[in-house]
Write an enzyme that holds these catalytic residues in place. Sequence first.
Site, PDB file in Angstrom:
ATOM      1  N   ASP A   1       8.670 109.708  -6.274  1.00  0.00           N
ATOM      2  CA  ASP A   1       9.847 109.509  -5.422  1.00  0.00           C
ATOM      3  C   ASP A   1      10.174 108.023  -5.261  1.00  0.00           C
ATOM      4  OD1 ASP A   1       9.436 112.298  -5.023  1.00  0.00           O
ATOM      5  OD2 ASP A   1       8.172 111.864  -3.293  1.00  0.00           O
TER       6      ASP A   1
ATOM      7  N   ASN B   1      15.036 127.422  -1.075  1.00  0.00           N
ATOM      8  CA  ASN B   1      14.162 126.450  -0.426  1.00  0.00           C
ATOM      9  C   ASN B   1      14.902 125.299   0.230  1.00  0.00           C
ATOM     10  OD1 ASN B   1      12.688 127.562  -3.094  1.00  0.00           O
ATOM     11  ND2 ASN B   1      11.228 127.358  -1.409  1.00  0.00           N
TER      12      ASN B   1
ATOM     13  N   GLU C   1      17.363 118.655  -3.916  1.00  0.00           N
ATOM     14  CA  GLU C   1      16.697 117.675  -3.064  1.00  0.00           C
ATOM     15  C   GLU C   1      16.826 116.289  -3.678  1.00  0.00           C
ATOM     16  OE1 GLU C   1      12.634 119.039  -3.000  1.00  0.00           O
ATOM     17  OE2 GLU C   1      12.138 118.028  -4.887  1.00  0.00           O
TER      18      GLU C   1
ATOM     19  N   HIS D   1      13.782 112.841  -8.792  1.00  0.00           N
ATOM     20  CA  HIS D   1      13.745 112.158  -7.502  1.00  0.00           C
ATOM     21  C   HIS D   1      13.979 110.657  -7.690  1.00  0.00           C
ATOM     22  CE1 HIS D   1      12.729 112.665  -3.120  1.00  0.00           C
ATOM     23  NE2 HIS D   1      13.181 111.416  -3.265  1.00  0.00           N
TER      24      HIS D   1
END
Length: 324
Positions: free
Chosen positions: A16, A159, A196, A260
């Site tokens: 990340d 999710n 995400e 990410h």
Amino acid sequence: MTELYIKNPLIEQRADPWIYKHSDGFYYFTGSVPEYDRIELRRSETIQGFADAEGITIWRKHETGLMSANIWAPELHHIEGKWYVYYAAAHTSETRDGLFDHRMFVLENASANPLEGEWVEKGQVVTKWESFALDATTFEHKGQRYYVWAQKDPAIPGNSNLYISLMENPWTLTGEQVCISVPEYDWEKIGYLVNEGAAILKRNGRIFMTYSASATDHNYAMGLLTADEDSDLLDPDSWVKSPLPVFTTSEANGQYGPGHNSFTVSEDGLVDILVYHARSYKEIVGDPLYDPNRHARVQVIRWNEDGTPNFGVPRADHPMISKT
């Protein structure tokens, strides 16, 4: 012509990854550490310099309760003269195991150098649901500050989806909280139904929002949402999702599960750079989240004739000389 000499992986075992180039001439780096127990910052005058820069721990998880487990995906932002770190954390207690029940939190530091001074906990970023939430980012556009994050809507299967909201201050949302993306394509729903890790790149009259989808193994991939810079960013119809992923595993280059990401620029500010993590192998023993070898990597972003970003394929692990 700009030449970039950057070796991949840039930093091993830092998932990340977030790189920010500040007006003080320094780059700043943070990311998830394998132990998921603290937040570290590094500072360097060059991107390649991060490989040797010391990681300074600025905050550690609590022993119990909120912010006591799985500290994920910190981002460093400079807003109105102060530094802020946005991160996700789970909670544990004697009666509850919330290792994967994350919420979003903020730290603040008024020092000129974020590796110094005091980091103050500003608390949880409260959203309209008390549910799994993580991977917050923030950006300013036309005098307004926006917050983008991933969260589980209890009424929607899956999710996490992507949401956007205006901010009253760097730790408080205000007004409507709008869903702008849910996992809908097959490539977004492998293993888990996930959107995400959003990141913002403003170029060529548009706002590009990358995000990551699917499980965190070799299926992890980056998608793209695009909005016109003059559109209403709180209107879901302003965001157009690319039907195909824009950055995926490269078997040929030995790069698996890239995603990410964040964005930065070269030292001279002329070249846009993609910052992301990926593994150098496909087979993983156990839960991918506890495999530590998602390494921070970077590469140059090319631009298509229509003004859209071309991320290419994840490059192999070796020194790079990139001429643009």
